[in-house]
Design an enzyme around this catalytic site. Sequence first.
Site, PDB file in Angstrom:
ATOM      1  N   HIS A  53      84.989 -52.175 -28.036  1.00 12.76           N
ATOM      2  CA  HIS A  53      85.732 -51.072 -27.420  1.00 12.76           C
ATOM      3  C   HIS A  53      87.060 -51.619 -26.914  1.00 12.76           C
ATOM      4  CE1 HIS A  53      82.011 -48.376 -26.423  1.00 12.76           C
ATOM      5  NE2 HIS A  53      81.899 -48.964 -27.612  1.00 12.76           N
ATOM      6  N   GLU A  55      88.555 -51.395 -24.101  1.00  8.69           N
ATOM      7  CA  GLU A  55      88.468 -52.008 -22.766  1.00  8.69           C
ATOM      8  C   GLU A  55      87.862 -53.404 -22.844  1.00  8.69           C
ATOM      9  OE1 GLU A  55      87.275 -49.063 -23.835  1.00  8.69           O
ATOM     10  OE2 GLU A  55      86.965 -47.686 -22.169  1.00  8.69           O
ATOM     11  N   CYS A  88      81.454 -50.370 -20.741  1.00 11.87           N
ATOM     12  CA  CYS A  88      82.761 -50.898 -20.367  1.00 11.87           C
ATOM     13  C   CYS A  88      82.930 -50.947 -18.853  1.00 11.87           C
ATOM     14  CB  CYS A  88      83.868 -50.069 -21.017  1.00 11.87           C
ATOM     15  SG  CYS A  88      83.912 -50.266 -22.814  1.00 11.87           S
TER      16      CYS A  88
END
Length: 155
Positions: A53, A55, A88
């Site tokens: 991801h 992040e 995240c």
Amino acid sequence: MLNTPEEYMKRALELAREAATAGEVPVGALIVMEDGETFEGRNAVETGDPLDHAEMLALKAALKERGKDRRSLSGAVLYVTLEPCVMCLGAMVHARIGGLVFACSEPRFGGVEFMETLWRGGRYPHRFPTALSTESAREESAALMRAFFSAKRSS
């Protein structure tokens, strides 16, 4: 050099557009350190692995450069185009990030409300402020998401 929260989010939106061009869900993230140094990430789930991801990639880049000491990101703010998922957010807690600004909410997988429930319940000792970005960033991020998924459905 980027200097304002608006410029930081604008860069995150550029990263989201890059992700979309690469066939990824259009999410971009930018970590801004207290001294102005930045670390970037854009979704790479399709070309990398399920943990890539935006992040997570920005966090990994910052920790690699700044050291893995839990205090190394305590003054940093993560700007991201979409509300982070629980994974995240958990990584941000464990990395001791200083703050979070996200462009638009994610009603299906967004985890900020869940994380705030955990904080209120005393479950996580590390907390950081969370904030929605400007309305223009919210609109632009939401438009990127709609366009991306509309194109996916029509193909």
